[in-house]
Design a protein around this motif. Structure first.
Motif, PDB file in Angstrom:
ATOM      1  N   LEU A 692     -21.715   1.990 116.564  1.00 36.05           N
ATOM      2  CA  LEU A 692     -20.897   1.859 115.514  1.00 36.05           C
ATOM      3  C   LEU A 692     -19.614   0.833 115.579  1.00 36.05           C
ATOM      4  O   LEU A 692     -18.994   0.518 114.494  1.00 36.05           O
ATOM      5  CB  LEU A 692     -20.325   3.214 115.215  1.00 36.05           C
ATOM      6  N   GLY A 693     -19.524   0.200 116.836  1.00 35.78           N
ATOM      7  CA  GLY A 693     -18.458  -0.874 116.911  1.00 35.78           C
ATOM      8  C   GLY A 693     -17.173  -0.466 117.086  1.00 35.78           C
ATOM      9  O   GLY A 693     -16.035  -1.121 116.635  1.00 35.78           O
ATOM     10  N   ILE A 694     -16.763   0.856 117.188  1.00 35.01           N
ATOM     11  CA  ILE A 694     -15.422   1.254 117.067  1.00 35.01           C
ATOM     12  C   ILE A 694     -14.587   1.153 118.238  1.00 35.01           C
ATOM     13  O   ILE A 694     -15.249   1.586 119.270  1.00 35.01           O
ATOM     14  CB  ILE A 694     -15.671   3.213 116.891  1.00 35.01           C
ATOM     15  N   LYS A 695     -13.568   0.931 118.490  1.00 32.29           N
ATOM     16  CA  LYS A 695     -12.659   0.827 119.770  1.00 32.29           C
ATOM     17  C   LYS A 695     -11.680   1.618 119.788  1.00 32.29           C
ATOM     18  O   LYS A 695     -11.313   2.142 120.796  1.00 32.29           O
ATOM     19  CB  LYS A 695     -12.223  -0.523 119.850  1.00 32.29           C
ATOM     20  N   GLY A 696     -11.071   2.351 118.645  1.00 33.49           N
ATOM     21  CA  GLY A 696     -10.150   3.243 118.941  1.00 33.49           C
ATOM     22  C   GLY A 696      -8.682   2.706 118.629  1.00 33.49           C
ATOM     23  O   GLY A 696      -8.426   1.419 118.922  1.00 33.49           O
ATOM     24  N   LEU A 697      -7.807   3.482 118.083  1.00 31.88           N
ATOM     25  CA  LEU A 697      -6.392   2.873 117.501  1.00 31.88           C
ATOM     26  C   LEU A 697      -5.069   3.785 118.039  1.00 31.88           C
ATOM     27  O   LEU A 697      -4.252   3.403 117.686  1.00 31.88           O
ATOM     28  CB  LEU A 697      -6.592   2.838 115.857  1.00 31.88           C
ATOM     29  N   GLY A 698      -5.250   4.957 118.629  1.00 30.77           N
ATOM     30  CA  GLY A 698      -4.329   5.793 118.787  1.00 30.77           C
ATOM     31  C   GLY A 698      -3.374   5.248 119.495  1.00 30.77           C
ATOM     32  O   GLY A 698      -2.021   5.536 119.300  1.00 30.77           O
ATOM     33  N   GLU A 699      -3.615   4.420 120.698  1.00 29.95           N
ATOM     34  CA  GLU A 699      -2.563   4.022 121.917  1.00 29.95           C
ATOM     35  C   GLU A 699      -1.889   2.736 121.364  1.00 29.95           C
ATOM     36  O   GLU A 699      -0.557   2.509 121.477  1.00 29.95           O
ATOM     37  CB  GLU A 699      -3.282   4.133 123.223  1.00 29.95           C
ATOM     38  N   ILE A 700      -3.101   1.907 120.748  1.00 24.86           N
ATOM     39  CA  ILE A 700      -2.336   0.373 120.512  1.00 24.86           C
ATOM     40  C   ILE A 700      -1.312   0.227 119.577  1.00 24.86           C
ATOM     41  O   ILE A 700      -0.526  -0.620 120.013  1.00 24.86           O
ATOM     42  CB  ILE A 700      -3.710  -0.479 119.913  1.00 24.86           C
ATOM     43  N   GLY A 701      -1.198   1.164 118.649  1.00 25.76           N
ATOM     44  CA  GLY A 701       0.154   1.022 117.896  1.00 25.76           C
ATOM     45  C   GLY A 701       1.464   0.941 118.381  1.00 25.76           C
ATOM     46  O   GLY A 701       2.260   0.270 117.822  1.00 25.76           O
ATOM     47  N   ILE A 702       1.632   1.578 119.588  1.00 25.17           N
ATOM     48  CA  ILE A 702       3.280   1.296 120.232  1.00 25.17           C
ATOM     49  C   ILE A 702       3.056   0.169 121.156  1.00 25.17           C
ATOM     50  O   ILE A 702       4.262  -0.358 121.065  1.00 25.17           O
ATOM     51  CB  ILE A 702       3.373   2.798 120.940  1.00 25.17           C
ATOM     52  N   VAL A 703       1.975  -0.080 121.780  1.00 22.49           N
ATOM     53  CA  VAL A 703       2.153  -1.072 122.876  1.00 22.49           C
ATOM     54  C   VAL A 703       2.562  -2.451 122.353  1.00 22.49           C
ATOM     55  O   VAL A 703       2.002  -2.934 121.437  1.00 22.49           O
ATOM     56  CB  VAL A 703       0.725  -1.266 123.429  1.00 22.49           C
ATOM     57  N   GLY A 704       3.592  -2.849 122.908  1.00 24.09           N
ATOM     58  CA  GLY A 704       4.133  -4.328 122.875  1.00 24.09           C
ATOM     59  C   GLY A 704       5.192  -4.214 121.851  1.00 24.09           C
ATOM     60  O   GLY A 704       6.076  -5.231 121.802  1.00 24.09           O
ATOM     61  N   VAL A 705       5.475  -3.139 120.977  1.00 20.93           N
ATOM     62  CA  VAL A 705       6.658  -3.077 120.179  1.00 20.93           C
ATOM     63  C   VAL A 705       7.725  -3.368 120.706  1.00 20.93           C
ATOM     64  O   VAL A 705       8.754  -4.067 120.230  1.00 20.93           O
ATOM     65  CB  VAL A 705       6.312  -1.837 119.161  1.00 20.93           C
ATOM     66  N   ALA A 706       8.226  -2.409 121.636  1.00 23.37           N
ATOM     67  CA  ALA A 706       9.779  -2.353 122.193  1.00 23.37           C
ATOM     68  C   ALA A 706       9.763  -3.956 122.747  1.00 23.37           C
ATOM     69  O   ALA A 706      10.997  -4.312 122.800  1.00 23.37           O
ATOM     70  CB  ALA A 706       9.494  -1.457 123.198  1.00 23.37           C
ATOM     71  N   ALA A 707       8.790  -4.485 123.219  1.00 24.16           N
ATOM     72  CA  ALA A 707       9.110  -5.836 123.985  1.00 24.16           C
ATOM     73  C   ALA A 707       9.318  -6.915 122.628  1.00 24.16           C
ATOM     74  O   ALA A 707      10.247  -7.574 122.992  1.00 24.16           O
ATOM     75  CB  ALA A 707       7.895  -6.270 124.533  1.00 24.16           C
ATOM     76  N   ALA A 708       8.637  -6.920 121.531  1.00 26.18           N
ATOM     77  CA  ALA A 708       8.886  -7.677 120.415  1.00 26.18           C
ATOM     78  C   ALA A 708      10.542  -7.647 119.967  1.00 26.18           C
ATOM     79  O   ALA A 708      11.013  -8.420 119.626  1.00 26.18           O
ATOM     80  CB  ALA A 708       7.725  -7.497 119.355  1.00 26.18           C
ATOM     81  N   ILE A 709      10.819  -6.090 119.912  1.00 28.74           N
ATOM     82  CA  ILE A 709      12.298  -6.028 119.449  1.00 28.74           C
ATOM     83  C   ILE A 709      13.191  -6.468 120.533  1.00 28.74           C
ATOM     84  O   ILE A 709      14.435  -6.961 120.091  1.00 28.74           O
ATOM     85  CB  ILE A 709      12.288  -4.623 119.063  1.00 28.74           C
ATOM     86  N   ALA A 710      13.083  -6.205 121.763  1.00 25.80           N
ATOM     87  CA  ALA A 710      13.845  -6.815 122.627  1.00 25.80           C
ATOM     88  C   ALA A 710      13.898  -8.372 122.831  1.00 25.80           C
ATOM     89  O   ALA A 710      15.302  -8.855 123.012  1.00 25.80           O
ATOM     90  CB  ALA A 710      13.367  -6.071 124.112  1.00 25.80           C
ATOM     91  N   ASN A 711      12.769  -8.940 122.721  1.00 27.06           N
ATOM     92  CA  ASN A 711      12.843 -10.392 122.549  1.00 27.06           C
ATOM     93  C   ASN A 711      13.565 -10.868 121.419  1.00 27.06           C
ATOM     94  O   ASN A 711      14.347 -11.607 121.236  1.00 27.06           O
ATOM     95  CB  ASN A 711      11.229 -10.799 122.655  1.00 27.06           C
ATOM     96  N   ALA A 712      13.385  -9.983 119.993  1.00 28.33           N
ATOM     97  CA  ALA A 712      14.255 -10.425 119.089  1.00 28.33           C
ATOM     98  C   ALA A 712      15.459 -10.077 119.169  1.00 28.33           C
ATOM     99  O   ALA A 712      16.298 -11.094 118.733  1.00 28.33           O
ATOM    100  CB  ALA A 712      13.696  -9.531 118.007  1.00 28.33           C
ATOM    101  N   VAL A 713      16.059  -9.176 119.795  1.00 25.74           N
ATOM    102  CA  VAL A 713      17.542  -8.978 120.212  1.00 25.74           C
ATOM    103  C   VAL A 713      18.180 -10.142 121.025  1.00 25.74           C
ATOM    104  O   VAL A 713      19.180 -10.451 120.927  1.00 25.74           O
ATOM    105  CB  VAL A 713      17.782  -7.651 120.883  1.00 25.74           C
ATOM    106  N   TYR A 714      17.402 -10.646 121.992  1.00 24.62           N
ATOM    107  CA  TYR A 714      17.935 -11.962 122.861  1.00 24.62           C
ATOM    108  C   TYR A 714      17.970 -12.905 121.736  1.00 24.62           C
ATOM    109  O   TYR A 714      18.961 -13.675 121.925  1.00 24.62           O
ATOM    110  CB  TYR A 714      16.805 -12.119 123.903  1.00 24.62           C
ATOM    111  N   HIS A 715      17.152 -13.234 120.979  1.00 22.77           N
ATOM    112  CA  HIS A 715      17.007 -14.361 120.059  1.00 22.77           C
ATOM    113  C   HIS A 715      18.190 -14.253 119.073  1.00 22.77           C
ATOM    114  O   HIS A 715      18.923 -15.428 118.785  1.00 22.77           O
ATOM    115  CB  HIS A 715      15.755 -14.336 119.185  1.00 22.77           C
ATOM    116  N   ALA A 716      18.754 -13.040 118.789  1.00 20.93           N
ATOM    117  CA  ALA A 716      19.923 -13.056 117.689  1.00 20.93           C
ATOM    118  C   ALA A 716      20.779 -13.191 118.678  1.00 20.93           C
ATOM    119  O   ALA A 716      21.927 -13.658 118.037  1.00 20.93           O
ATOM    120  CB  ALA A 716      19.905 -11.379 117.226  1.00 20.93           C
ATOM    121  N   THR A 717      21.267 -12.539 119.872  1.00 16.17           N
ATOM    122  CA  THR A 717      22.322 -12.574 120.612  1.00 16.17           C
ATOM    123  C   THR A 717      22.793 -13.618 121.483  1.00 16.17           C
ATOM    124  O   THR A 717      23.614 -13.854 122.135  1.00 16.17           O
ATOM    125  CB  THR A 717      22.781 -11.259 121.317  1.00 16.17           C
TER     126      THR A 717
END
Length: 735
Positions: A692-717
């Motif tokens: 059926l070509g299904i990979k799953g979504l439960g975990e991927i939603g959180i992965v990388g989000v904290a890093a993107a925000i931390a990197n944005a905080v650096y860019h801002a400050t």
């Protein structure tokens, strides 16, 4: 009939949940129900010297107080307390087993009373004398005691030498605090003995796992124990292992020969598992043109004194970036705490945070765009195993995410973008998870009136499993979705492992497809037996079930109504049960990928950080239901915002005790913290990962989000905060 797979279908269990019809583990009432209240240890290490229960027993309505000295019989061997997801090494915790105290909050007595309020009051009258022993609960203070464990990622090349000679290098430590799951529903169990049969309603992500556990702990035959969990108000990994309240409820029911319910308080849930605090060491070396020459990642994480718990923090770089030289390591520090546990995207949420912050810092050192660096280092193969992917549309995630976000308008200079008194920062990161499958069995019962019941022991932990199962079954059986009923969360149903790891959708839905094919074959034989059958000579793969008929794929005019076929064959129902056995093909890597772009605004005067926008582009194979899938990923993004800016379990290490064991002081994002979140599903056909070509979504939603925000905080400050959460006090000096 329109296809349900891929359509934005509302939850089939939604009405039951909003009307209160859906019953949770702590809501099943039965005549003679006894309520249990847990008395827990205020010390992290030592022994119980004496317990005085006389005060509690003197309260009207109190029936008994169970302790380690008067509880019913339990198993003695460690193996009885190991379960499907338990760590391999160590001695699992045994509730009320002996006088030994191993962590603060450990249950030491269970007050049993006619109502919960009486049990709670009486619990305060149980007097316990302890012999305290020296304890350790601080990862940073104890890191010198860390010891190495084996990791699946093997080194290649000479990473240390390549790092030392790299034209551009970056090395740093990133720290993540302990985080607790805090699902809305409290952990609860209701145990009922009736005619020699034990029925347990439990909050769990795996009813059969709990059933097997209880059989071992209480030496019961499997046919004498039934565990049910039809609905769950959030688990996030906390319900993968059987939690101690289920043992206490069964102990109470054994002792009294009456039904017993045990519901933990919010504070008591902080003595369950948690995301382990970790220190992540990254060392990246690159050539002057931005190609990775060395990648080193080591994690130091928390576990308990009595078990080893570890997940893969360090190997995710192998799935994302090319580097001829790499080295990975994982160390543990044993502390006087409960055993740490799986929490959404275990290992990846922490390890990818550190990796993606380090990649951002490397991009800055190289004076290159963070997206461009990732594209330059992009790997089309799993670097650790040298395997191609079944599919990998991460490049397209970068492209679509950047376009939707407007990344090309970013001024790369830190502190260069602002909105009035607020500094504006844009950051991005990659995300990756595994596309896992497990053996799962599904039973379908099709009746002559055109109704189908689809059943498996899987749990729906709030993610929409009921709904996607109904969608897939409706399409496979050619029936309206209203004609499908789904049964889940019952240990007597066909075998299915715990719900976690993003594997249930792919495993169960492919099992539905297998079972529906078997049903179709039975129907075809009945249809072919009808007089002058238009399907004579057809094979099972020559026909499809469409609009209540079995239809030739070559000629839609050749069809037999399902009801007619069953009636002519005098079959009131067709029952089939089939398993989905994951492929043993190891020739390709199977993963889910994403790209995250985030905008923050930081108040220049008081340092308050607001996440204004997040765009998350996800490549996860076939999306069964865009509506529930969007909710899944959006929820993960919200949690990632919490991880970046809010969540932290705070300990007073003098006493080994959690100081914020409640959801007033354990901060999580609220509505006012969440602004615009855009989720993009990148088209990713994948005929190799599963049929059926299904990979799953439960975990991927959180992965990388904290890093993107931390990197944005650096860019801002213009200043880098490497220890989560990024709170006001950590940025105020920078702005």
């Amino acid at each position: 009939m329109a296809s349900y797979i891929g359509s934005a279908t509302s939850r089939v269990d939604g009405r039951a949940k909003v009307t209160g019809e859906a019953k949770y583990a702590g809501e099943f009432n039965v005549s003679g129900l006894v309520h249990g209240y847990v008395v827990d240890s205020p010390i992290p290490k030592g022994r119980i010297v004496r317990i005085d229960t006389s005060g509690a027993l003197g309260v009207a309505g109190v029936i008994d107080v169970l302790t380690h000295s008067n509880r019913p019989t339990m198993a003695d061997k460690d193996d009885a307390y190991k379960d499907e997801v338990a760590p391999e090494k160590g001695s699992p915790y045994r509730p009320l087993y002996d006088d030994r105290i191993q962590f603060t909050g450990q249950p030491v007595a269970l007050v049993l009373a006619e109502d919960w309020e009486t049990a709670r009051v009486a619990a305060s009258l149980v007097k316990i004398e302890y012999q305290k022993e020296p304890h350790v609960t601080d990862l940073q203070a104890e890191r010198a005691r860390a010891y190495a464990i084996d990791v699946p990622e093997k080194p290649r090349g000479d990473a240390e030498k390549a790092f030392a000679s790299a034209a551009i290098s970056h090395a740093a430590e990133y720290s993540i605090p302990t985080e607790h799951h805090n699902p809305m529903e409290l952990f609860a169990s209701t145990a009922i003995w009736e005619n020699g049969q034990l029925t347990v309603y439990d909050k769990t992500q795996g009813v059969q796992n709990v059933q097997q556990y209880l059989c071992k702990v209480f030496k019961l035959q499997p046919n004498a124990v039934r565990v049910m969990s039809p609905y769950m108000g959030g688990g996030f990994g906390a319900g993968l292992r059987p939690q101690y309240q289920v043992v206490l409820a069964v102990l109470g029911a054994n002792a009294l020969k009456r039904p017993v319910r045990v519901v933990l308080t919010r504070a008591q849930m902080y003595a369950l598992g948690y995301r382990p605090a970790s220190i992540e060491r990254l060392a990246l070396g690159a050539s002057s043109d931005g190609l990775l020459e060395s990648m080193q990642h080591e994690a130091i994480a928390v576990t308990s004194q009595f078990e080893e718990f570890a997940r893969n923090d360090t190997g995710w770089g192998n799935l994302l970036y090319k580097s001829p030289n790499a080295k990975f390591g994982h160390k543990l520090v044993k502390l006087d705490l409960p055993t740490s546990s799986d929490m959404r995207a275990p290992g990846a949420a922490t390890g990818v945070y550190a990796l993606e912050c380090a990649m951002d810092e490397l991009a800055i050192a190289l004076k290159t765009d963070p997206v461009q660096l990732r594209l330059q280092c992009y790997s089309d193969r799993h670097q650790g195993e040298d395997l191609p992917y079944t599919s990998k549309q991460l490049r397209e995630c970068y492209r679509q995410g950047a376009e939707a976000f407007g990344w090309d308008k970013r001024n790369a200079e830190p502190r260069s973008m602002r909105d009035g008194s607020e500094l504006v920062g844009w950051g991005m990161a990659s995300g990756v998870w595994e596309a896992l499958q497990v053996p799962a069995t599904v039973r379908i019962v099709l009746t002559a009136n055109g109704h189908a019941e689809v059943a498996t022991a899987a749990s729906d932990i709030g993610t929409g499993t009921y709904t996607i199962m109904a969608q897939v079954a409706a399409d496979m059986l050619g029936l309206p979705i209203d004609n499908i009923s789904v049964k889940l969360g019952d240990s007597t149903l066909p075998q299915c492992p715990v719900e976690g790891g993003s594997w249930i959708a792919s495993s169960v839905c492919n099992a539905i497809a297998n079972t529906a094919r078997a049903v179709r074959g039975d129907l075809l034989e009945l249809a072919k037996a009808t007089k002058d059958s238009p399907l004579a000579g057809a094979g099972v793969d020559d026909v499809a079930l469409i609009d209540g008929k079995i239809v030739s794929k070559q000629d839609a005019g050749r069809a037999v109504p399902i009801a007619s076929a069953m009636q002519s064959g005098k079959a009131e129902r067709i029952t089939r049960e089939e398993i989905n056995q994951p492929s043993e093909d190891k020739s390709h890597a199977r993963n889910v990928h994403s790209a995250i772009f985030a905008e923050v605004k930081v108040d220049e005067e008081i340092g308050i950080i607001r996440v204004m926008r997040v765009v998350k582009a996800v490549a996860a194979g076939r999306i069964l239901n865009p509506k529930t899938a969007h909710s899944q990923v959006m929820g993960g993004v919200v949690w990632g915002i919490g991880m970046a800016l809010h969540e932290e379990t705070l300990y007073d290490h003098r006493f080994g005790r959690v100081m914020n064991a409640n959801i007033a002081e354990y901060h999580v994002p609220v509505n006012a913290d969440i602004h615009d979140i855009k989720v993009i599903f990148v088209d990713e056909p994948d005929e190799m990962v599963n049929p059926l070509g299904i990979k799953g979504l439960g975990e991927i939603g959180i992965v990388g989000v904290a890093a993107a925000i931390a990197n944005a905080v650096y860019h801002a400050t213009g200043k880098r905060v490497r220890d989560l959460p990024i709170t006001l006090d950590k940025v105020i000096e920078f702005v």
